[in-house]
Scaffold this motif. Sequence first.
Motif, PDB file in Angstrom:
ATOM      1  N   SER C   2     -49.120   2.145 -24.406  1.00  0.00           N
ATOM      2  CA  SER C   2     -48.820   2.475 -25.789  1.00  0.00           C
ATOM      3  C   SER C   2     -47.458   1.938 -26.152  1.00  0.00           C
ATOM      4  O   SER C   2     -46.496   2.066 -25.407  1.00  0.00           O
ATOM      5  CB  SER C   2     -48.830   3.998 -25.967  1.00  0.00           C
ATOM      6  OG  SER C   2     -48.017   4.364 -27.043  1.00  0.00           O
ATOM      7  N   ASP C   3     -47.388   1.324 -27.321  1.00  0.00           N
ATOM      8  CA  ASP C   3     -46.105   0.764 -27.744  1.00  0.00           C
ATOM      9  C   ASP C   3     -45.049   1.836 -27.889  1.00  0.00           C
ATOM     10  O   ASP C   3     -43.856   1.555 -27.815  1.00  0.00           O
ATOM     11  CB  ASP C   3     -46.261   0.034 -29.073  1.00  0.00           C
ATOM     12  CG  ASP C   3     -46.756  -1.376 -28.843  1.00  0.00           C
ATOM     13  OD1 ASP C   3     -47.692  -1.770 -29.519  1.00  0.00           O
ATOM     14  OD2 ASP C   3     -46.187  -2.046 -27.960  1.00  0.00           O
ATOM     15  N   GLN C   5     -44.053   3.962 -25.978  1.00  0.00           N
ATOM     16  CA  GLN C   5     -43.183   4.017 -24.808  1.00  0.00           C
ATOM     17  C   GLN C   5     -42.069   2.985 -24.862  1.00  0.00           C
ATOM     18  O   GLN C   5     -41.011   3.154 -24.300  1.00  0.00           O
ATOM     19  CB  GLN C   5     -43.998   3.782 -23.532  1.00  0.00           C
ATOM     20  CG  GLN C   5     -45.080   4.828 -23.341  1.00  0.00           C
ATOM     21  CD  GLN C   5     -45.997   4.470 -22.174  1.00  0.00           C
ATOM     22  OE1 GLN C   5     -45.587   3.770 -21.267  1.00  0.00           O
ATOM     23  NE2 GLN C   5     -47.216   4.971 -22.205  1.00  0.00           N
ATOM     24  N   GLY C   6     -42.330   1.882 -25.528  1.00  0.00           N
ATOM     25  CA  GLY C   6     -41.331   0.813 -25.572  1.00  0.00           C
ATOM     26  C   GLY C   6     -40.452   0.906 -26.803  1.00  0.00           C
ATOM     27  O   GLY C   6     -39.754  -0.042 -27.120  1.00  0.00           O
ATOM     28  N   HIS C   9     -42.205  -0.811 -32.565  1.00  0.00           N
ATOM     29  CA  HIS C   9     -43.023  -2.014 -32.486  1.00  0.00           C
ATOM     30  C   HIS C   9     -42.190  -3.220 -32.894  1.00  0.00           C
ATOM     31  O   HIS C   9     -41.350  -3.135 -33.770  1.00  0.00           O
ATOM     32  CB  HIS C   9     -44.230  -1.869 -33.413  1.00  0.00           C
ATOM     33  CG  HIS C   9     -45.232  -2.959 -33.241  1.00  0.00           C
ATOM     34  ND1 HIS C   9     -46.114  -3.005 -32.189  1.00  0.00           N
ATOM     35  CD2 HIS C   9     -45.487  -4.062 -33.984  1.00  0.00           C
ATOM     36  CE1 HIS C   9     -46.882  -4.073 -32.291  1.00  0.00           C
ATOM     37  NE2 HIS C   9     -46.510  -4.744 -33.374  1.00  0.00           N
TER      38      HIS C   9
END
Lengths: 350, 350, 350, 350
Positions: C2-3, C5-6, C9
């Motif tokens: 899943s983005d 977590q980073g 976007h």
Amino acid sequence: MSDDQGGEHNFASDNVSAVCPEIMAAIVNANVGSVGSYGSDPLTARLTERLKEVFETDLVAIPVATGTAANALALSVLTPPYGSVLCAESAHINTDECGAPEFYMGGAKLLGLPAPAGKLSADSVELAIAQARAGGLQSAQPHAISLTQSTEWGTVYSRQELASISAIAAKNDIAVHMDGSRLANGLVRLGCSPAEMTWKSGIDVLSFGATKNGAMAAEMVIFFDCDRAAGLAARHKRAGHLWSKSRFLSAQLLAYLTDDLWLRNAGNANVSATYLAEGLLKIEGVCLLQPVEANEVFVILPEPVSTRLRHRGLGFAAWRRGNLFNQNAFRFVTSYSTRTSDIDRLLNSA
Amino acid sequence: MSDDQGGEHNFASDNVSAVCPEIMAAIVNANVGSVGSYGSDPLTARLTERLKEVFETDLVAIPVATGTAANALALSVLTPPYGSVLCAESAHINTDECGAPEFYMGGAKLLGLPAPAGKLSADSVELAIAQARAGGLQSAQPHAISLTQSTEWGTVYSRQELASISAIAAKNDIAVHMDGSRLANGLVRLGCSPAEMTWKSGIDVLSFGATKNGAMAAEMVIFFDCDRAAGLAARHKRAGHLWSKSRFLSAQLLAYLTDDLWLRNAGNANVSATYLAEGLLKIEGVCLLQPVEANEVFVILPEPVSTRLRHRGLGFAAWRRGNLFNQNAFRFVTSYSTRTSDIDRLLNSA
Amino acid sequence: MSDDQGGEHNFASDNVSAVCPEIMAAIVNANVGSVGSYGSDPLTARLTERLKEVFETDLVAIPVATGTAANALALSVLTPPYGSVLCAESAHINTDECGAPEFYMGGAKLLGLPAPAGKLSADSVELAIAQARAGGLQSAQPHAISLTQSTEWGTVYSRQELASISAIAAKNDIAVHMDGSRLANGLVRLGCSPAEMTWKSGIDVLSFGATKNGAMAAEMVIFFDCDRAAGLAARHKRAGHLWSKSRFLSAQLLAYLTDDLWLRNAGNANVSATYLAEGLLKIEGVCLLQPVEANEVFVILPEPVSTRLRHRGLGFAAWRRGNLFNQNAFRFVTSYSTRTSDIDRLLNSA
Amino acid sequence: MSDDQGGEHNFASDNVSAVCPEIMAAIVNANVGSVGSYGSDPLTARLTERLKEVFETDLVAIPVATGTAANALALSVLTPPYGSVLCAESAHINTDECGAPEFYMGGAKLLGLPAPAGKLSADSVELAIAQARAGGLQSAQPHAISLTQSTEWGTVYSRQELASISAIAAKNDIAVHMDGSRLANGLVRLGCSPAEMTWKSGIDVLSFGATKNGAMAAEMVIFFDCDRAAGLAARHKRAGHLWSKSRFLSAQLLAYLTDDLWLRNAGNANVSATYLAEGLLKIEGVCLLQPVEANEVFVILPEPVSTRLRHRGLGFAAWRRGNLFNQNAFRFVTSYSTRTSDIDRLLNSA
């Protein structure tokens, strides 16, 4: 023109000579009025016609100023950048052109094979092809064989030797290139026709040299298989070897091919080399490294002899190649302009 | 991961192996969220820091997916297109990369020197340099020496051997490149530090391999002399070897350098090769072509033995290189994943 | 994956994304036991079969890790070193590959033509060919046309546009290459079959991209005219792009082509771009530089808007190319992983 | 030598002329005895000394036979294969050398900039550098600027124009190359010293042409910054442009620089062009495409005029370049051998 004006005759190479009178006259005579540039002049057209007569076949030819350019252009047409060329370890293309063939071919490899007396053999060529085939995609596959006539060791392939190598090449769909920097010397030695020593012996592409044999700066790339020459003209241009005033290259080559000038010049050089070798062999301790079959003499000279010759200002070259790194090995080259008296003077100094 | 799932263990090469579990886990773990592309991700930054620790010096490193790319990029920075590289005749760069170094260098020449046991010697290197210097402008001058550790014949240069070659190089202002496709195997053999086997032994540039030793596709070009690396990044990009998602290369290499994974993997491969060689030597008629110093075993197998092994589906490679074109010469390679039971099964089949 | 977590976007490019789960699973699943190396593994064989189904024709395909490698390899097979390639001035091959095509082609020229909206037209191509023909030997003659689908400006060639360019190419015996770095995005837009958008529209060679659309590092060179692919395999190897553990490239591509993953991923990216563009256009002062037809949005943003977005840590790219050197021009790229909520967050920050 | 012997004077190019008498005499006079080959002859040594006087500075010079070779060699020393060269879109290197610079540079890019009247401007150069810098690793970074004096449109950069471009180059650590295929024509126009128009105006490297202005085949690459010339000699050899009988190139160039022959020849050509242009402009419907500042006249001719001239066998060239693809655009070039009577005959035929 007389060598006397330039002092002692120089045996270091055949390219230290002046231009022979017939060729210089042709250059001067070509200097008349405007003509088309970039190869569209009448002399260049006439040159191609003359070559077809000399070689008794259709062909594509381009004139260039140096032998390195001729060899590199020829090989670049035959070999893709991911391929390789089989040649003698001692081949000029492999040792004396500073990587020109690799440059023109875009990085293809020269695979130098052991070549006693400067000659490839059918067996060594066949083994090298088998090894490359076994290597598959990891190996740069051979697309051409290049051999030199006369060789870098002053020897000459017989027609049988040429034919046996060409047969292996043909069986493997590989082209054969002849580096003819000293083509006329080999031809005089064999005594056959130009056609017999080239395309009739399976040669597909020829570097035809004239500079070492009396021209100012004139060589040719000749394709006997015209279909194979695609791209040659564009490569010629983009290498910067297409002269705008191309008539002055063609004039040299036309004169060279007129009245057998090329064969007469080479004949003098070959005879001179034999005479020189015979004379040198009479000196105690001198021995030949190779048989003398064209216009080069490779010898071991006792140290006092070479020192004496150097002191008297005579030009000849130390020769260190491959595994031969001997202080006493030397090369003497004769040319169209070498006279018996030049050789006698040298022998008397030794 | 167990080789049992894939059937018989394959000794044809170390690159037929799967990825070792630690490295695959690192790839999976790197797959989280968006990160900068083209090398601007945190893992790539961390990799460089880790390498400085491992090699105890400042350095410039770029990760690539193949050893051929690493070698060709390294040499292209060191050698201008008109230069040459001295290497063993049997070097992978010379025989197994389809001309990649020549391509990347823009046509510079590889000069393959005779190399018993796959090793260059200081003497052979010195002679080759002297010959090139004597050739002057006609010769492509050496700008780099490339040696392989462990070698293509499964042998390992000692530190003294490396130092003596590097000394010749330094004296002649020539760079030294180490093809470390199997670097860890050589390092385990020598038992010294990474620094001692590389820059402290005069190595300027290293191809650091991981793929054959457990990675998926991960190698590095490492310059110990950072000033010499100008142009490396641009060459990397224009060769198409800069990954947009570069984190997945760096993740492999970080895992490889964590907890001595690289040395443990290589240690298993080396021990396995020795065990295999000892077992094979017990078979009548088997003889080793080279001492076994890393993870490769080169042998002559009696024809019935090789036939039996083939029939039982065991993987190993016919070995025909250079002058060795013997039907009975073979190579066996062990890897991080080779187990004693794999070797026993092979020996029992022989 | 899943983005979230980073963090936020990132709209700077589609290559900052992680690998999509289906493809990562395929990599992990491929990691079982020993298999043949250098493309002789079962997954690579299966990939070619799958491609023949997808494209409904015979073809030759090689997998590589980067789009630059795919483009450069493809063009190097089509174009001799003395030739040229017609492309849009704004083409990725011309502006963003640091000269990779010129490197691989051995110095052939890219002739960048004016291309409104990133598209070549039949007229501009025809004029450029006529000019080159008029230039004769002085001009590097075109051997290929390269067009990008979807284009560098996020637009998509219609089938009629492709056909009209291909017709000019065919008339002049010139090959057509499609840079399909974002092929799936173009295909989803057109809604036709892969065959219809490629070889049925006159495309001879395709760079088929997967990395920007969910793969780790996986692209392909595909020749629809198998006869034209001579030399491709050797070029692949000597460029260092042939992986020893090639199964890990093929596994990605097989997963990509399974269950329409490639089209579903591209569909999400395209829909997201349209949604993003519509949202941005509601902001006062925003205008589109190009119609949004795939997964890229090129806009002029009022200075306060771009500053606000930057301050909130949102990733997007300043866009300065060719004659467009405007401080307020930007690119936003959506991907397979962009969610409506990501876009809403961005729009709310603007 | 008189053009009358060759029929009508040919205005198609300056390279259709014969060799001027002083230069042909020098070639003939150089043909005496043996001298060192490959540049080790006395004439070549004397040439370098003469050039230092002419340019009032230390320098490195090599003679070659063609302008394409001079340009390509010069640029190959300045620009690594991953770099680029800024030049006018209409530059000879970009449009008329079949990719020679790209070949010699190993694939570096020529970035053709819009250049009204054939001239780069400081602004256009500065913008192009900024764009490349912004592109980072994706862009081939400029390492050289190449400008032509006099230009391909027959115009001449002022010293101020040269200085302003060189200042931008110096600020960005970029070299400046001058293509001086028609150097003497530009120099006569400016009326300054050779030093002032070259290194004192920031030119680092010069292609010095003589062929178009009376020589047979003779140009030079001249480096004013000797340190920058590393590799030039090796590149010269490996391109096949080092003549064994190099005295015959040097003899031409020495004569060219003796008694102001080069400036007298160019002076005649320039005066002739002005006279021709003035005459043509008196014909109704004729207009100049560019100001006439050297020895070229670019005009639009009404169709009946061009047809009349063609029918009377007069040589001149249709001119179609870049965006100019007009059936009625033509080029007339005057040379050292053009006489007033030749022009009058042409004008009377129009």
